[in-house]
Structure formats: C-alpha cells, structure tokens
Scaffold this active site. Structure first.
Site, mmCIF file in Angstrom:
data_model
loop_
_atom_site.group_PDB
_atom_site.id
_atom_site.type_symbol
_atom_site.label_atom_id
_atom_site.label_comp_id
_atom_site.label_asym_id
_atom_site.label_seq_id
_atom_site.Cartn_x
_atom_site.Cartn_y
_atom_site.Cartn_z
ATOM 1 N N LYS A 1 0.791 -1.237 0.000
ATOM 2 C CA LYS A 1 0.000 0.000 0.000
ATOM 3 C C LYS A 1 0.824 1.290 0.000
ATOM 4 C CE LYS A 1 -2.141 -1.599 3.681
ATOM 5 N NZ LYS A 1 -3.047 -1.787 4.838
ATOM 6 N N ASP B 1 -5.772 -5.283 10.760
ATOM 7 C CA ASP B 1 -7.131 -4.720 10.758
ATOM 8 C C ASP B 1 -8.219 -5.768 10.573
ATOM 9 O OD1 ASP B 1 -6.255 -5.108 8.174
ATOM 10 O OD2 ASP B 1 -6.736 -3.092 7.460
HETATM 11 MG MG MG Z 1 -7.703 0.673 8.069
#
Ligand code: MG
Ligand code: ADP
Length: 464
Positions: free
Chosen positions: A165, A200
């Site tokens: 990312k 997450d």
């Molecule tokens: Mg997040």
C-alpha cells in the site's frame, strides 16, 4: 467520427476484458478455496499466506479495564482508548484521534516512522481524562493494529514480511514490529506494553464478534484489501503447536496477494503493477481496493487521450501523473446524478486540468468508472464467497443446524463508495442464491478494528 469510434472501441474492449460473469466468479472463488487449503497446508505453500494470528479466542464481553489501541494501516493512523466494563458496562467510554502520516515517513527509515507514531501516541495518552481509570499500580496496555503482512511469533510479537500500500521502508522488513514500537515508546518516555499485535482484519473480526456472536469473517475494503476468518485448529496442517482449547484459530488470509489465471487482468492492470512499488505482488488487491481503482480509470483515460484524442488534440499532461486521480474522486464522479454531470466536469477540471468536456465525454467516463468499480466489487464478492465455501457456510444447514453467518466489513471504500458496496451485495446474492443469501449478512463494522484490538489487548493482558 473517427475519434468517437476509437474511443468507443477502447471502452468496449475494456468492458470485455473486465467482464465477470457468475461462471468466472465461481472459478475465482474455487481458486480462492484451493489456495486457502494450500496456504494452510504448509508455510509458503500458496500465494495466500494464511497467517496464524495466535488469536484462538474472540472477545466474550467480559473484558474489563482501560486499554489503548493504535491502528497503522494506510495513510492515516488512529489512536484510541477505551474503558471496558465487562458484560454489564460494555464499552463505557472511548476516545479517538486520527493523524495523517507525513508521506516522506512512508518511504523513510523505520526509526523515524516509529518515533513519529510513538510521539503521537504519547501526546494522546497525555490527554487521558475523566471516565478513564487505570487500576492502581498497573502499566497501560495497547492493542497494536498493524495492517501489513506479519509472521506472528506470539499474540504480541511478529516480524514484518513486506510492506504494501505505498509503504516501503527496507530496514523494518524482518524486524519485530512490536519491538520497534516498544523501543520508540521508550525513547518517548511512554510506559506502555503492547499486549496484542493484530492486523485490521483480526481487529475487525474481534470488534464484530463483541457486538454479534455470529461474526466469523472480516473483510477490509479500504486502501488495501484483506480478509480473516475463524478456522478449525485441526484443519491447519502447518500448525505444529498445541491445539487451542477453543479448537479454533483465527487466520489472517492476506488475500490481497491472491492471484489466479481466472482473474480478468487488462493491459492497464499489468502496466500499473509493473510500475508499482511491489510488482508481481498483491494482484487481487490491485483489482479490488481503493488505492488502485482510480489509477486504473486514469490509465484508461490516458490511452483514450493518446489514441483517440478523447480530450482534444493534445494529451492533458496531468493525466500522466500516477495516482493523481484518486478513488474518492472516481466515486464522486460515478455518483453524479445531475443532468449535465456537473461533478464529473468539475473533477476533470480541478484534478486533471481538462475543461470544456461534452456531456457525451462525461457519460463515457462514468461508463469507465462503472466497469472498473463493478469488476472490483464482483471480484471482492467472489473472494468472500470462496471463504464461505471453505468454511462450509455456503449452505443453509451445517451439522444438522440452521446457520447464520455474519461478515464484518470495514474500510473507506466499502463505506463510502455506494455503487461498489451495492454491487458487492447484489453479487453475493447472485453467487449464494436467494435462499442461502438470507443467512449471510454483510455488516459494516465502523472502525471495529480499533475496539477489537483493545479487546484483544484486554483478553491478553499481563494482569490476567
Ligand atoms: Mg484501516
Ligand atoms: P485504510 O484502508 O488506509 O486503513 P480507510 O479504511 O479509511 O483507511 O480507507 C481509506 C480508503 O478508502 C482510501 O484510500 C480510498 O481508497 C477509499 N475511500 C475513501 N473515501 C472514499 C470515497 N468517498 N469513495 C471511494 N473510496 C473512498
């Protein structure tokens, strides 16, 4: 005329290459389940890492006390504190702060990044006020949500496998991220212990389970994409540790790295991948997640500008800048229901410096958004369907009982991109069929991962 003909041809070709009929999605889902088995069988057995999270118990509601959580996963990081009051008190009070990460820290040194995080955390801790109570003589404890692939070595330690990312910091790879954070907290003079390291998906699963006992899968559709689910411990051949009492183990799939010959890849995807920070990796993520959808659209528009003079005789220079056109801009255009597509016009002008677009041009751009978003949402649905198949939750009855399955979904893409979310939902129904789809619920978990990490810190507290 010729221009329109060429532009039209580019769009039709895109549509064809991106098409995801149900049959193809079933192949993708089946490939996902095959890779899940392979990843569980042996370390390195699949592109899917199927990481063991060391979470063998999800929150029960009994969690008690003051806990912190820190979420590092994309462009922002969040800190939070929560006062848990057990079955009666539940979440008595919680507070958040969100900080954007200065871009230079995403590609700098490990030391700098963790110092920044620890400093922000220390600032937040300093504002702890009424309603939060640390038991006398106790150290503050933290659940650390770190949403990059980590090889866990225990519930509270793990080494970074690679960045994704847009992060790229070489000296963190192979290091224990909890040790890095702990050292940085010490440099800040912050006395806090990391009790749980999760990502997450695991945090979302834990937070989801706290509010709904039927939550067994968590999916993230934000900057990146990933999923976690509850697996039977004896169905994990690569796990050589003791079988947990619960008989279960949460698996962090790292499904962003999934790839299959059944995925509908275009030349735009290939070029974006080649030019990315992580070529050849995170191929599924690059098809479905928020970091990339806008850039795919930009690449299509660039080709139309170059080959069909779609925006006039010259190619708008800004169209050549990678990632200038972001997914939130794409979704704003896509949801433009004004008769003259004013928002599309404004975005083209403000972001890409393209003025005086005709209604027909604007409509064509919406069509491109439609194709790229629908492909992403439908593939994400196929991924979820694959996980449900692996779990035996693609049927109404399991073990002689009627089952209900809740998938906790979080992430800004799912939350804000309405077309994407609705397309994902309708594709789930298409794949599961009317009957079964009534038993599967996709539930938006609004920042459940923060609460989830705090809950896991509580259930793994040093004082238990
Ligand atoms: Mg997040
Ligand atoms: P992260 O994934 O970085 O932890 P979020 O879950 O908040 O953070 O997701 C942020 C991502 O969600 C952005 O990178 C963007 O791709 C996507 N996103 C945010 N807002 C929108 C929007 N309005 N429309 C479409 N996508 C959005």
């Amino acid at each position: 005329g010729g221009r329109w003909g060429k532009a039209e041809a580019v769009v039709r070709e895109l549509e064809e290459r991106c098409s995801t009929p149900a049959g193809k999605l079933r192949q993708v889902a089946d490939a996902m389940t095959v890779e899940m088995h392979a990843g569980l069988a042996s370390e390195g057995g699949s592109k899917l890492k199927m990481l063991i999270s060391y979470v063998d118990n999800l929150p029960t509601g009994d969690e008690n006390g003051l806990f912190y959580a820190l979420d590092l996963g994309g462009t922002n990081f969040r800190v939070m504190r929560v006062q848990l009051g057990g079955k009666e008190g539940r979440v008595a009070k919680q507070e958040f702060a969100e900080v954007s990460i200065p871009p230079h820290l995403m590609t700098g040194t490990s030391h700098e990044l963790f110092d920044f995080i620890a400093a922000e955390l220390a600032k937040f801790v300093a504002t702890e006020g009424e309603g939060f109570h640390l038991s006398h003589g106790r150290q503050r404890e933290l659940g650390f949500t770190f949403s990059f692939p980590v090889r866990q070595t225990s519930i509270s330690s793990g080494t970074l496998i690679k960045w994704t990312k847009g992060f790229s910091i070489d000296d963190t790879v192979g290091e224990d991220v909890v040790a890095e954070l702990t050292k940085a907290m010490e440099r800040q003079g912050l006395d806090m212990r990391v009790s749980a390291l999760v990502n997450d998906t695991i945090g979302t699963l834990a937070g989801g389970r706290y509010t709904d006992k039927d939550v067994v899968v968590a999916v993230i559709l934000g900057t990146g994409s990933n999923a976690a689910y509850v697996e039977r411990a004896h169905a994990i051949p690569k796990w050589h540790g003791l079988l947990p009492k619960s008989g279960e183990m949460v698996i962090n799939m790292e499904w962003g790295n999934f790839r299959s010959s059944h995925l509908p890849l275009t030349e735009y995807d290939q070029a974006m991948d080649t030019e990315s920070l992580n070529p050849g990796e995170q191929i599924f993520e690059k098809l479905v997640s928020g970091m990339y959808l806008g850039d795919i659209v930009r690449r299509v528009l660039l080709r139309m500008a170059e080959e069909a003079a779609f925006f006039g005789d010259t190619v708008p220079p800004k169209l050549r800048i990678p990632f200038v056109f972001r997914t939130p801009d794409m979704s704003a255009m896509h949801h433009d229901h004004s008769p003259d597509l004013k928002i599309v016009g404004n975005k083209l002008k403000n972001i890409l410096g393209i003025t005086n677009t005709s209604l027909k041009t604007r409509k064509t751009i919406i069509e491109i958004c439609d194709i790229v978003a629908a492909r992403g949402a439908r593939l994400a649905a196929a991924g979820i369907y694959g996980v449900l198949k692996k779990m035996g939750r693609d049927t109404i009855i399991r073990d002689g009982e009627k089952q209900k399955t809740v998938v906790a979904v979080d992430g800004g893409l799912y939350e804000h991109y309405t077309f994407y979310r609705e397309c994902l939902h309708s594709t789930m129904i298409e794949l599961l069929g009317e009957g079964v789809s009534d038993t599967v619920i996709l539930e938006h978990s609004n920042d459940g991962s923060g609460t989830g990490a705090a809950l896991l810190a509580a259930s793994h507290s040093q004082y238990l």
